[in-house]
Design a protein around this motif. Structure first.
Motif, PDB file in Angstrom:
ATOM      1  N   GLN A 191      32.220  39.377  79.261  1.00  0.00           N
ATOM      2  CA  GLN A 191      33.340  38.560  78.793  1.00  0.00           C
ATOM      3  C   GLN A 191      34.082  37.993  79.990  1.00  0.00           C
ATOM      4  N   GLY A 192      34.881  36.982  79.723  1.00  0.00           N
ATOM      5  CA  GLY A 192      35.747  36.457  80.772  1.00  0.00           C
ATOM      6  C   GLY A 192      34.983  35.839  81.919  1.00  0.00           C
ATOM      7  N   ASP A 193      35.493  36.063  83.131  1.00  0.00           N
ATOM      8  CA  ASP A 193      34.911  35.422  84.305  1.00  0.00           C
ATOM      9  C   ASP A 193      33.500  35.919  84.603  1.00  0.00           C
ATOM     10  N   ASP A 194      33.209  37.182  84.306  1.00  0.00           N
ATOM     11  CA  ASP A 194      31.844  37.690  84.493  1.00  0.00           C
ATOM     12  C   ASP A 194      30.859  36.910  83.625  1.00  0.00           C
ATOM     13  N   MET A 195      31.320  36.586  82.438  1.00  0.00           N
ATOM     14  CA  MET A 195      30.480  35.828  81.504  1.00  0.00           C
ATOM     15  C   MET A 195      30.211  34.433  82.039  1.00  0.00           C
ATOM     16  N   TYR A 196      31.255  33.792  82.592  1.00  0.00           N
ATOM     17  CA  TYR A 196      31.088  32.439  83.117  1.00  0.00           C
ATOM     18  C   TYR A 196      30.204  32.433  84.365  1.00  0.00           C
ATOM     19  N   GLN A 197      30.270  33.501  85.157  1.00  0.00           N
ATOM     20  CA  GLN A 197      29.399  33.599  86.329  1.00  0.00           C
ATOM     21  C   GLN A 197      27.933  33.682  85.896  1.00  0.00           C
ATOM     22  N   PHE A 198      27.683  34.505  84.886  1.00  0.00           N
ATOM     23  CA  PHE A 198      26.308  34.653  84.391  1.00  0.00           C
ATOM     24  C   PHE A 198      25.814  33.337  83.807  1.00  0.00           C
ATOM     25  N   LEU A 199      26.670  32.671  83.060  1.00  0.00           N
ATOM     26  CA  LEU A 199      26.321  31.380  82.452  1.00  0.00           C
ATOM     27  C   LEU A 199      25.984  30.352  83.523  1.00  0.00           C
ATOM     28  N   ASP A 200      26.760  30.372  84.599  1.00  0.00           N
ATOM     29  CA  ASP A 200      26.526  29.448  85.718  1.00  0.00           C
ATOM     30  C   ASP A 200      25.147  29.674  86.314  1.00  0.00           C
ATOM     31  N   LEU A 202      22.577  31.119  84.897  1.00  0.00           N
ATOM     32  CA  LEU A 202      21.553  30.798  83.895  1.00  0.00           C
ATOM     33  C   LEU A 202      21.303  29.291  83.881  1.00  0.00           C
ATOM     34  N   VAL A 203      22.379  28.521  83.836  1.00  0.00           N
ATOM     35  CA  VAL A 203      22.257  27.075  83.675  1.00  0.00           C
ATOM     36  C   VAL A 203      21.757  26.408  84.957  1.00  0.00           C
ATOM     37  N   GLU A 204      22.191  26.899  86.102  1.00  0.00           N
ATOM     38  CA  GLU A 204      21.843  26.225  87.365  1.00  0.00           C
ATOM     39  C   GLU A 204      20.509  26.668  87.929  1.00  0.00           C
ATOM     40  N   LEU A 205      20.176  27.965  87.742  1.00  0.00           N
ATOM     41  CA  LEU A 205      19.011  28.502  88.437  1.00  0.00           C
ATOM     42  C   LEU A 205      17.843  28.845  87.525  1.00  0.00           C
ATOM     43  N   VAL A 206      18.124  29.324  86.330  1.00  0.00           N
ATOM     44  CA  VAL A 206      17.043  29.840  85.487  1.00  0.00           C
ATOM     45  C   VAL A 206      16.500  28.756  84.563  1.00  0.00           C
ATOM     46  N   LEU A 207      17.375  28.130  83.782  1.00  0.00           N
ATOM     47  CA  LEU A 207      16.903  27.164  82.785  1.00  0.00           C
ATOM     48  C   LEU A 207      16.093  26.006  83.377  1.00  0.00           C
TER      49      LEU A 207
END
Lengths: 323, 199
Positions: A191-200, A202-207
């Protein structure tokens, strides 16, 4: 504070007086209680269960750009002064019309969404928002060997930065040797900032590195604003934490990512995720992509003979391989 | 159907270039994040290398090359080039055009039977050139302009510029990409008050 001190001193003096009058062989309590004061120790400032504040550009993007646009995209323009007569306003026998709480036992048709209370209106302070991301792994092999979960645990901890919890089975299936209470999966909720870090990440490096995944299907979503995306084991190796220490892991785990949002329906949820640069694929975009990659099954009537023979030969070989 | 006596429909488009970099942190914010980073580092679970790698095995000790971030201010900032889209990277930039000696949002008339959002998009491309990649934020307008004459309704739509640059044509003498604070210098008071809540 002063009152308690006074009260305690009165109690002490009374007990001292009582002790003076009691016989000398009065029992002294063991162990001797230490004197206590009213000051409690401060709580630890580090809370492992809460998200750590981190500078997060995804959160900044949501606050500065997405939130306003999502309000415009999800706002209901119908006149609030004259709301539509909803089905739940109709008289239903046995239903207490004065009870606005709509408890389940009082609404025989609770499953019918038109009978439910309407959700709060979308305003500047109520826009679809990403509340949490759940990363989850299920391992079939854990049924026979529960120590494979160690591998999943360490991988999920590496990519999310938070210690995961074990998921236990709740059903018995004899065919798969599955029993209730058996540890079979691993999950971690961000949740929170940890969630946004993971999303970042995922979107920038993995997808972008996924070769066969082109977006969330246009039909995805559970209807209440949550969307789940599954990833194959290879995707795990695209995370920088795993990529650098690839040899330490016996095998890669496939995982699900569940995006939990405050969207009211699938459309709002997909719009929100699209705002974070997660592609959404529908029939039109798939057709466009396939046309670009020239992988359509359509046969060109003016194709040269050698192309025709090549395709026929490939079809024959594929058929032989299938057998 | 709009008759001669009925009100005329017009659209105005608020074309936005969204912020491209994170906002500048205040001294307090920086201290706050640094404090929490230290707290986190102090409570982190450390990796025990001997648990993971065999003794004597060559460890991966190559230093990670950190990317060097680019400058937060660009040439357009130093030159204060109001036509550039690379200026003020951490703020929203809004398109204002000068038509008939007056600065305003990009306005246009609505053709008969044309949807409002399509009219808004078309008017921007007609007045500022076809070299604009726009994304309209939905189909609904975001505001109804009150600074209209009796017989004119101006619906405001929001659009994002994704690529390209404005090239004014057709009666538009000048354009500028301005921030929220600079907008007051370009629009007159009535027009600014109308639009300020949307920025």
């Amino acid at each position: 504070m002063l009152r308690t001190v006074l009260r305690q001193s009165i109690r002490r003096s009374s007990t001292a007086a009582a002790a003076a009058t009691t016989p000398s062989d009065a029992a002294v309590p063991f162990p001797v209680p230490l004197p206590r004061d009213d000051v409690s120790l401060p709580e630890s400032l580090f809370r492992a269960d809460r998200a750590t504040p981190i500078e997060s550009r995804m959160r900044d993007h949501y606050d500065r750009t997405l939130a306003a646009d999502l309000l415009y995209l999800s706002y209901n323009h119908k006149d609030p002064a004259n709301p539509e007569r909803l089905a739940h306003d109709k008289y239903v026998p046995g239903l207490n019309t004065k009870n606005t709480a709509f408890k389940k036992h009082e609404t025989p048709r609770y499953r019918d969404t038109t009978m439910r209370k309407p959700e709060p209106a979308r305003t500047h302070s109520n826009v679809p928002e990403l509340t949490s991301i759940v990363v989850h792994t299920f391992l079939k092999d854990a049924v026979t060997n529960k120590y494979v979960l160690l591998n999943a645990l360490t991988q999920l901890e590496a990519i999310t930065g938070k210690h995961p919890e074990i998921v236990r089975s709740t059903s018995n299936v004899a065919l798969w040797k599955l029993r209730d209470g058996m540890p079979v999966g691993v999950k971690v909720e961000l949740q929170g900032d940890d969630m946004y870090q993971f999303l970042d990440k995922l979107v920038e490096l993995v997808l972008p590195r996924l070769k066969t995944w082109y977006g969330i299907p246009a039909t995805a979503g559970d209807g209440t604003g949550n969307i789940k995306v599954g990833f194959e084991p290879k995707s795990m190796s695209y995370f920088p934490e795993i990529e650098q220490t690839f040899d330490r892991y016996p095998f890669m785990c496939g995982f699900d990512v569940v995006f939990k949002t405050t969207a009211y329906n699938d459309r709002e949820a997909r719009t929100l995720l699209s705002g974070f640069q997660i592609p959404i694929e529908n029939a039109a975009s798939k057709a466009k992509r396939e046309k670009y990659m020239q992988k359509s099954d359509e046969v060109d009537p003016n194709e040269p003979a050698w192309m025709k023979y090549k395709r026929a030969r490939e079809a024959l070989e594929a058929k032989k391989k299938k057998k | 159907m709009a008759t001669a006596a009925a009100a005329a429909l017009r659209t105005a488009t608020l074309v936005v270039r969204r912020p491209l970099i994170t906002p500048t942190r205040t001294a307090f914010e920086e201290a706050y994040y640094e404090y929490h980073a230290n707290l986190r580092a102090g409570h982190e679970r450390t990796v025990i290398p001997d648990f993971w790698t065999k003794k004597g095995a060559a460890g991966n000790t190559a230093a990670i090359q950190m990317a060097v971030p680019a400058e937060r201010t660009t040439e357009a900032d130093t030159a204060n080039d109001v036509k550039s889209l690379d200026r003020k990277l951490e703020e929203n930039l809004f398109l204002v055009v000068k038509e008939g000696g007056k600065w305003s949002l990009v306005q246009g008339a609505v053709a008969e039977g044309e949807p409002l959002h399509e009219a808004a998009r078309r008017s921007v491309l007609d007045k500022c050139g076809q070299n604009l990649d726009l994304w309209m934020v939905g189909r609904s307008p975001i505001a109804l302009s009150h600074t209209t004459k009796d017989k004119e309704h101006i619906f405001v739509h929001k659009a994002h510029i994704l690529a390209g640059q404005a090239a004014p044509t057709k009666g538009v003498s000048d354009f500028a990409w301005v921030t929220k604070n600079e907008m007051a210098k370009y629009l007159d008071k009535a027009a600014y008050d109308d639009v300020v809540e949307l920025l």
